[in-house]
Structure formats: C-alpha cells, structure tokens
Design a protein around this motif. Structure first.
Motif, short mmCIF file in Angstrom:
data_model
loop_
_atom_site.label_atom_id
_atom_site.label_comp_id
_atom_site.label_asym_id
_atom_site.label_seq_id
_atom_site.Cartn_x
_atom_site.Cartn_y
_atom_site.Cartn_z
N GLY A 1 0.80 -1.21 0.00
CA GLY A 1 0.00 0.00 0.00
C GLY A 1 0.84 1.26 0.00
N PHE A 2 0.23 2.36 0.45
CA PHE A 2 0.93 3.65 0.51
C PHE A 2 1.86 3.67 1.73
CE2 PHE A 2 -3.04 5.07 -1.71
CZ PHE A 2 -2.42 5.31 -2.93
N VAL A 3 3.10 4.13 1.51
CA VAL A 3 4.10 4.02 2.57
C VAL A 3 3.74 4.87 3.78
CG1 VAL A 3 5.58 5.82 1.55
CG2 VAL A 3 6.57 4.07 3.05
N HIS A 4 3.16 6.05 3.58
CA HIS A 4 2.87 6.89 4.75
C HIS A 4 1.74 6.30 5.58
CE1 HIS A 4 -0.58 8.55 2.55
NE2 HIS A 4 -0.96 9.17 3.66
N ALA B 1 1.42 3.12 6.13
CA ALA B 1 2.06 2.10 6.95
C ALA B 1 2.58 2.73 8.24
CB ALA B 1 3.20 1.43 6.19
N VAL B 2 3.09 3.95 8.14
CA VAL B 2 3.53 4.67 9.34
C VAL B 2 2.37 4.86 10.30
CG1 VAL B 2 4.50 6.84 10.22
CG2 VAL B 2 5.36 5.87 8.07
N LEU B 3 1.23 5.28 9.79
CA LEU B 3 0.07 5.55 10.64
C LEU B 3 -0.49 4.27 11.25
CD1 LEU B 3 -1.66 8.22 8.39
CD2 LEU B 3 -0.56 8.62 10.59
N GLN B 4 -0.36 3.15 10.55
CA GLN B 4 -0.80 1.88 11.12
C GLN B 4 0.04 1.52 12.35
OE1 GLN B 4 -0.42 -0.76 7.80
NE2 GLN B 4 -2.21 0.06 6.72
N ASP B 5 1.34 1.83 12.29
CA ASP B 5 2.24 1.50 13.40
C ASP B 5 2.28 2.58 14.47
OD1 ASP B 5 2.83 -0.74 11.91
OD2 ASP B 5 4.75 -0.01 11.18
N PHE B 6 2.05 3.83 14.06
CA PHE B 6 2.14 4.97 14.98
C PHE B 6 0.89 5.84 14.83
CE2 PHE B 6 6.51 3.74 14.03
CZ PHE B 6 7.09 3.68 15.30
N PRO B 7 -0.25 5.42 15.35
CA PRO B 7 -1.47 6.23 15.21
C PRO B 7 -1.38 7.56 15.95
CG PRO B 7 -1.83 4.35 16.68
CD PRO B 7 -0.50 4.14 16.05
N ASP B 8 -0.49 7.67 16.92
CA ASP B 8 -0.27 8.92 17.65
C ASP B 8 1.17 9.36 17.40
OD1 ASP B 8 0.00 11.06 19.33
OD2 ASP B 8 -0.42 9.95 21.18
N LEU B 9 1.35 10.43 16.63
CA LEU B 9 2.69 10.92 16.27
C LEU B 9 3.06 12.18 17.05
CD1 LEU B 9 2.59 10.37 12.40
CD2 LEU B 9 4.12 9.23 14.02
N ALA C 1 0.83 14.18 1.19
CA ALA C 1 -0.13 13.33 1.89
C ALA C 1 0.36 13.02 3.30
CB ALA C 1 -0.34 12.03 1.11
N ALA C 2 1.66 12.78 3.45
CA ALA C 2 2.21 12.49 4.77
C ALA C 2 2.08 13.69 5.69
CB ALA C 2 3.68 12.07 4.64
N GLN C 3 2.40 14.86 5.19
CA GLN C 3 2.30 16.06 6.03
C GLN C 3 0.87 16.27 6.51
OE1 GLN C 3 3.56 19.72 4.11
NE2 GLN C 3 4.11 20.61 6.08
N ARG C 4 -0.08 16.11 5.62
CA ARG C 4 -1.49 16.30 5.97
C ARG C 4 -1.96 15.26 6.98
NH1 ARG C 4 -3.81 14.86 1.21
NH2 ARG C 4 -3.95 12.74 2.05
N ASP C 5 -1.71 13.99 6.68
CA ASP C 5 -2.24 12.91 7.52
C ASP C 5 -1.48 12.78 8.84
OD1 ASP C 5 -3.98 12.53 5.46
OD2 ASP C 5 -3.08 10.68 4.73
N PHE C 6 -0.20 13.09 8.83
CA PHE C 6 0.57 13.03 10.08
C PHE C 6 0.13 14.14 11.03
CE2 PHE C 6 4.58 10.76 8.23
CZ PHE C 6 3.79 9.67 7.91
N ASP D 1 6.01 21.82 13.27
CA ASP D 1 7.44 22.12 13.22
C ASP D 1 8.32 20.90 13.46
OD1 ASP D 1 6.87 21.81 15.88
OD2 ASP D 1 7.73 23.72 16.52
N GLU D 2 7.73 19.71 13.49
CA GLU D 2 8.51 18.48 13.61
C GLU D 2 8.44 17.64 12.33
OE1 GLU D 2 10.60 18.23 15.71
OE2 GLU D 2 9.96 18.57 17.77
N PHE D 3 7.95 18.23 11.26
CA PHE D 3 7.90 17.56 9.96
C PHE D 3 8.90 18.25 9.03
CE2 PHE D 3 6.32 16.84 5.65
CZ PHE D 3 6.04 15.48 5.67
N TYR D 4 9.95 17.54 8.64
CA TYR D 4 10.98 18.06 7.76
C TYR D 4 10.92 17.27 6.46
CZ TYR D 4 12.51 20.10 12.13
OH TYR D 4 12.53 20.78 13.32
N ALA D 5 10.90 17.99 5.33
CA ALA D 5 10.64 17.29 4.07
C ALA D 5 11.46 17.87 2.94
CB ALA D 5 9.15 17.37 3.72
#
Length: 344
Positions: free
Chosen positions: A286-289, A291-299, A315-320, A328-332
C-alpha cells in the motif's frame, strides 16, 4: 525600492527588490530558504507571512491551496515583496550555514542499481572542499542554463577520506539529464554543480524518536542521515519506512540490513505498492505513509523526515498532522521532476 525580509525564529534577514522573488533574493544573499522546483509546482518553499504584503506570480494549486493562502502561507519562489516582511520558516538555519559553491566534478563511477536507477559517483576537486549537512542537495548545472537537483546520498564525514558525492538518479525517459546519464555518460566526464542547498537535515538538539520516510530515490538523503546517525553515535529510536512499487526497487535492501545489524535503535519497514504475483512479496503493501500511521497512530511525540515524490510528501504532512505530529517536527524534501513543473 528595497525591502527588508526577516525570518523567524532564526532572525536571519535579507533584502529584496520588488522585481525579484523572495527565493531569488535569499539565494543571492546566502540565506538558505528551503526550495525545490523554483517554479511554483512543489510547495517546498512554503512559509508563513506574519507581517507585510506580497504579490504572487502564477503557481500550481497543488503547491499552495486556497485554504493555505488564506492562512497566510506563501510560496517564496513566486512571491514578490510589496513591503518589509516578517516570515516564519523553521527550516532556515543560522548564519553559520555552509557556503554555497559552484564546483567542477568528475564522474568517477556509474553504478546501475536497478534498470531505472543509477548511482552516480562524483569526484570533488581536492583543492576545494564542499561542506554540507547530511540530507542536503546539490544542483547539477546543465549547458542550457537549467539545473537538476539531487540529494547527496553520502554523509559529509566521508569527505575526509575521499572528497566526492554519491547521487541516486532515476531515469525519466525524455529527460534532458537522465537520458544522458543512462545513455552517453562516461567515466571521467566533467559536470558542474552548485550547493549545498536545502533545509532537510537532522535536528540534533531533539531526543524525540524519529520516523524516516522515503519513496523511490528519496532514499538517497535518508541514507546520508542514517550514516550521520551512526557516525555521531546518536541513539534516538528510529524507524525507516521505504516505499517502492516492486520489491526489485529496494536497491539498498542489503545495505539497510547491515546498518540495522549494527544500530540497535534502527528499525526498517519496506513497503511495496504494486507487487506482482511472481514477486512473491509477503511484506507490507500500500501507501508508505499509511504504513507509518498503522504503526504509529499517535505521532505527537515524534519527529519526521520525509523525502520523495511530492504527492507522498504532501499526503504524509497532511495525515501526520491529523495524527498529532506538530507542524514544526515535519521536515521534508520533495523530488520534483520537469513533468511536475509542467503540471503533468
């Protein structure tokens, strides 16, 4: 008329004329605003206007939505100052950032990693060192005046042993530079580069656990970050997610496994989006970001470093953010191709 631009929270300042973009003025004066395409297509240069007025050149809606513009966000690569400005960009570093240089480099080795990924090894002049942060990128300057941006895949401490850069280049058929790399380029060829650029590098003052998120050749700067973590003996819990289309695209699989064996704090999750039955893939899909949310629902307690296709980064910035990740903890660093710039 000249306007003064102040960047919070770093306090950096530069001046800008109304007939130049904020990004062009910042680059001219050595202030490292983050950027990617420079054409209003990727959104990498997005920052918040706190005070003052700007006028935008045309840009693509995917780079800056109406909602973002209403909230005061601007694109530095398309915005012209109409007054003194105060902007917020937490990716702008201190005044002691590495100087941007233009250097000739020699192609020392061409290493085919997959049918459409080439690892390009470049030898730097022995007389002129290039300082940079792991995660930053250089521009390859082409003869027609255009440029192509590629992240350094080797951490800077390797420069002490052998001055050189490692770039990971995906073939885009019809691409002016990538067609040459995969066709006529030979060892010993001379190229010209400019850098370092970008605000994508490790914030070492934090102790938060990290998510490293890559798609495709966005793994290049992530590789440099991992090398830097190992060199500096940084033991923050770190999980690497690498998204590709098919298992054969995981061209650094063995290298990553070797790092994990020597770095107990590093965990690796490869994610394949388009595996075929003959691939025999039994891992995450599936979508890689996601997979992050499946493992870390609270970031809310994490820090994220993301690099790859703009659609993945956005998509990662929005969903995270919806999962509690502080803005300010999202670097891309979004990889923007010539097709992206045309809106294709």
């Amino acid at each position: 008329m000249t306007y003064t631009i102040t960047i919070d929270p770093s306090g950096r300042q530069f001046s800008a004329q109304p007939d130049e973009t904020l990004l062009a003025a910042a680059i001219r004066q050595g202030v490292p605003l983050p950027y990617g395409c420079q054409d209003g297509a990727c959104g990498s240069c997005k920052c918040k206007k706190l005070q003052g007025e700007v006028l935008h050149d045309p840009y693509q809606a995917k780079a800056l939505s109406e909602q973002e513009a209403s909230a005061g966000l601007i694109l530095a690569c398309r915005a012209h100052a109409q007054s003194d400005l105060r902007l917020e960009s937490r990716q702008v570093g201190a005044a002691d950032a590495f100087p941007v240089k233009r250097l000739p480099v020699r192609v020392s080795r061409l290493q085919r990693a997959t049918p459409d990924v080439m690892i390009l090894h470049l030898q730097l002049p022995a007389s002129d060192a290039l300082g940079y942060h792991a995660g930053q990128y250089v521009d390859v300057l082409l003869r027609d005046g255009s440029r192509r941006s590629y992240s350094m895949a080797n951490a800077p401490h390797f420069q002490a042993l052998a001055p050189g850069l490692e770039l990971h280049i995906r073939h885009l058929p019809g691409g002016l530079f990538t067609d040459h790399v995969f066709g006529a380029m030979k060892e010993k060829e001379i190229l010209r580069i400019e850098g370092p650029h970008g605000g994508f590098y490790l914030r070492e003052g934090s102790n938060k656990p990290m998510i490293l998120l890559a798609s495709g050749t966005g793994m290049a700067p992530i590789k440099a970050l991992i090398e830097h973590l190992r060199f500096k003996n940084i033991e923050r819990p770190t999980t690497l997610y690498w998204g590709v289309r098919r298992p054969s695209d995981l061209y650094l699989n063995d290298w990553i496994a070797a790092q994990c064996a020597d770095m107990p704090m590093l965990r690796y999750v490869p994610v394949v989006s388009d595996a075929l039955p003959e691939d025999g893939w039994s891992g995450r899909s599936g979508f890689v970001h996601r997979a992050v949310l499946q493992d870390f629902p609270d970031l809310s307690g994490h820090q994220v470093y993301a690099c790859g296709a703009p659609v993945m980064v956005q998509a990662a910035q929005r969903d995270f953010a919806a999962a509690g990740l502080p803005a300010d903890e999202f670097y891309a660093d979004a990889f923007t191709s010539a097709l992206d710039k045309l809106g294709a």
